[in-house]
Write a protein that holds these residues in place. Sequence first.
Motif, PDB file in Angstrom:
ATOM      1  N   ILE A 295      13.908  -1.075   0.625  1.00 61.30           N
ATOM      2  CA  ILE A 295      12.669  -0.545   1.184  1.00 61.30           C
ATOM      3  C   ILE A 295      11.723  -1.676   1.553  1.00 61.30           C
ATOM      4  CG2 ILE A 295      10.553   0.738   0.627  1.00 61.30           C
ATOM      5  CD1 ILE A 295      12.801   2.569   1.282  1.00 61.30           C
ATOM      6  N   VAL A 296      11.630  -2.677   0.676  1.00 62.83           N
ATOM      7  CA  VAL A 296      10.766  -3.840   0.944  1.00 62.83           C
ATOM      8  C   VAL A 296      11.227  -4.549   2.211  1.00 62.83           C
ATOM      9  CG1 VAL A 296      10.194  -6.165   0.134  1.00 62.83           C
ATOM     10  CG2 VAL A 296       9.975  -4.218  -1.410  1.00 62.83           C
ATOM     11  N   LYS A 297      12.534  -4.731   2.332  1.00 59.18           N
ATOM     12  CA  LYS A 297      13.080  -5.441   3.487  1.00 59.18           C
ATOM     13  C   LYS A 297      12.789  -4.697   4.790  1.00 59.18           C
ATOM     14  CE  LYS A 297      17.453  -5.123   4.469  1.00 59.18           C
ATOM     15  NZ  LYS A 297      18.928  -5.219   4.435  1.00 59.18           N
ATOM     16  N   ILE A 298      12.958  -3.388   4.760  1.00 62.14           N
ATOM     17  CA  ILE A 298      12.834  -2.612   5.986  1.00 62.14           C
ATOM     18  C   ILE A 298      11.379  -2.355   6.380  1.00 62.14           C
ATOM     19  CG2 ILE A 298      12.795  -0.193   5.208  1.00 62.14           C
ATOM     20  CD1 ILE A 298      15.163   0.277   7.092  1.00 62.14           C
ATOM     21  N   THR A 299      10.449  -2.525   5.421  1.00 60.49           N
ATOM     22  CA  THR A 299       9.025  -2.323   5.724  1.00 60.49           C
ATOM     23  C   THR A 299       8.269  -3.654   5.795  1.00 60.49           C
ATOM     24  OG1 THR A 299       8.501  -2.017   3.371  1.00 60.49           O
ATOM     25  CG2 THR A 299       8.950  -0.033   4.666  1.00 60.49           C
ATOM     26  N   GLU A 300       8.999  -4.754   5.813  1.00 57.75           N
ATOM     27  CA  GLU A 300       8.365  -6.072   5.760  1.00 57.75           C
ATOM     28  C   GLU A 300       7.447  -6.336   6.959  1.00 57.75           C
ATOM     29  OE1 GLU A 300       9.615 -10.589   4.409  1.00 57.75           O
ATOM     30  OE2 GLU A 300      11.142  -9.244   5.225  1.00 57.75           O
ATOM     31  N   ASP A 301       7.888  -5.947   8.145  1.00 60.00           N
ATOM     32  CA  ASP A 301       7.056  -6.173   9.337  1.00 60.00           C
ATOM     33  C   ASP A 301       5.731  -5.434   9.231  1.00 60.00           C
ATOM     34  OD1 ASP A 301       8.790  -7.896  10.523  1.00 60.00           O
ATOM     35  OD2 ASP A 301       9.695  -6.417  11.871  1.00 60.00           O
ATOM     36  N   PHE A 302       5.766  -4.225   8.673  1.00 60.62           N
ATOM     37  CA  PHE A 302       4.519  -3.471   8.535  1.00 60.62           C
ATOM     38  C   PHE A 302       3.644  -4.090   7.445  1.00 60.62           C
ATOM     39  CE2 PHE A 302       1.609   0.037   7.831  1.00 60.62           C
ATOM     40  CZ  PHE A 302       1.379   0.465   9.127  1.00 60.62           C
ATOM     41  N   LEU A 303       4.263  -4.714   6.450  1.00 59.01           N
ATOM     42  CA  LEU A 303       3.491  -5.440   5.443  1.00 59.01           C
ATOM     43  C   LEU A 303       2.731  -6.580   6.106  1.00 59.01           C
ATOM     44  CD1 LEU A 303       2.650  -6.184   2.555  1.00 59.01           C
ATOM     45  CD2 LEU A 303       4.823  -7.421   2.333  1.00 59.01           C
ATOM     46  N   TYR A 304       3.391  -7.287   7.031  1.00 64.90           N
ATOM     47  CA  TYR A 304       2.709  -8.364   7.762  1.00 64.90           C
ATOM     48  C   TYR A 304       1.472  -7.822   8.481  1.00 64.90           C
ATOM     49  CZ  TYR A 304       6.946 -11.251   7.172  1.00 64.90           C
ATOM     50  OH  TYR A 304       7.997 -11.968   6.667  1.00 64.90           O
ATOM     51  N   LYS A 305       1.645  -6.672   9.135  1.00 65.25           N
ATOM     52  CA  LYS A 305       0.512  -6.072   9.866  1.00 65.25           C
ATOM     53  C   LYS A 305      -0.613  -5.703   8.908  1.00 65.25           C
ATOM     54  CE  LYS A 305       3.359  -4.062  13.563  1.00 65.25           C
ATOM     55  NZ  LYS A 305       3.810  -2.794  14.202  1.00 65.25           N
ATOM     56  N   THR A 306      -0.231  -5.186   7.728  1.00 63.39           N
ATOM     57  CA  THR A 306      -1.243  -4.798   6.743  1.00 63.39           C
ATOM     58  C   THR A 306      -2.004  -6.018   6.230  1.00 63.39           C
ATOM     59  OG1 THR A 306       0.093  -2.891   6.071  1.00 63.39           O
ATOM     60  CG2 THR A 306      -1.607  -3.635   4.534  1.00 63.39           C
ATOM     61  N   ILE A 307      -1.291  -7.109   5.998  1.00 55.48           N
ATOM     62  CA  ILE A 307      -1.947  -8.345   5.557  1.00 55.48           C
ATOM     63  C   ILE A 307      -2.893  -8.849   6.641  1.00 55.48           C
ATOM     64  CG2 ILE A 307      -1.551 -10.773   4.968  1.00 55.48           C
ATOM     65  CD1 ILE A 307       1.058  -9.838   3.598  1.00 55.48           C
ATOM     66  N   GLU A 308      -2.472  -8.750   7.892  1.00 58.98           N
ATOM     67  CA  GLU A 308      -3.357  -9.148   9.002  1.00 58.98           C
ATOM     68  C   GLU A 308      -4.625  -8.288   9.013  1.00 58.98           C
ATOM     69  OE1 GLU A 308      -0.829  -8.721  12.370  1.00 58.98           O
ATOM     70  OE2 GLU A 308       0.259 -10.606  12.008  1.00 58.98           O
ATOM     71  N   THR A 309      -4.466  -6.991   8.750  1.00 56.30           N
ATOM     72  CA  THR A 309      -5.627  -6.095   8.680  1.00 56.30           C
ATOM     73  C   THR A 309      -6.580  -6.544   7.572  1.00 56.30           C
ATOM     74  OG1 THR A 309      -4.327  -4.200   9.470  1.00 56.30           O
ATOM     75  CG2 THR A 309      -6.383  -3.704   8.315  1.00 56.30           C
TER      76      THR A 309
END
Length: 255
Positions: A183-197
Motif C-alpha cells: 500500500i505504501v509503495k502504490i500510494t507513494e506518489d500521492f504521499l509526495y503530493k501531500t508533503i508538497e501541500t
Amino acid sequence: MREVSSEYLSPIKAKSMVDSVVSRLTSAIMSGELKPGMKIPTEADLVKAFGVGRNTIREAIRILVAYGILEVRRADGTYVCDGFSLKILDPMLYGIILQKESAHRDLIGLRKLLDNGILEELFYKKLSADTWRRLNAIQNDLEHYLSSGENNVEVIAKKDIAFHQELASATDNIAVITTYDSIVKITEDFLYKTIETILQHDAVAYFSESHRGIMEKLAGNNVDELFRRVEWSYKYWYMTFQEEDSSKAGDLQEK
C-alpha cells in the motif's frame, strides 16, 4: 512417487477446473499440507489425483507462479515459495487503480484502515523497549532533518515511510507487513503530493506533531484518542484531495 492420501488430492468436480486447482493448492498451503519450500506432486500425479487435464494443471501452476506462490525449478520440479511475495498483492492493488479514476481515494482509505488496525493491535499488545527506541530514533532523524531547513520531498517521504513501516513491523505479522508495504509503495506518489501541500502551507511542524501525537496516544490508555490522532494525521491527505479536485474543476471550466 509414493501414494498420497492428502485431502487436497481428491478428484475435482467443479466446472471451473483451473480455479479449482488453484484453490485446492492454495488451501493445502494454508492448511500446512504443503509447506514453504516443499516440492509439490508432479504434473502427472496432479492430473491423476484431481481427475483433470494436463493443460488445466499447467495453467493453474502458471497462475500460482505469477502470484509468487509457487516456483518452477528446471529439471527438479515445482516448489512452494519459501516466503511471502509482493506478487500476490500487486495484481489486486493495481487492479483497483484500473477500476475508476478516484481509486487513489480508496487506496488511501485502505491505508488509513490498516493504520488504525495496526495501531489498535499495538495499543493492546504494547511495544517493546527496542521498538520504542527505533521509533524515537526514526522520529529524531526526521526532526533533525527538518530543523536543518532542508525540504526535499523524497527525503521527507522516505523518513515518514520508515516510521510507519516500523509500526507495521512491530505487529510481527508477515501478511500485515507485506500488505502495508504494498500500500505504501502504490500510494507513494500521492504521499509526495501531500508533503508538497504541507510545505506550501508552511506546516513543517505537522510532521513532528503527527508522529509524536501517535506515539503519545499509543503509549496512553484511551484507544479512541489514538484513532482520533490517526484521523488528524490524514488532515493534509484530505486537503490534497480537495486541492486536486479544485484544480481538475478549473481545468474543465477552461476547456
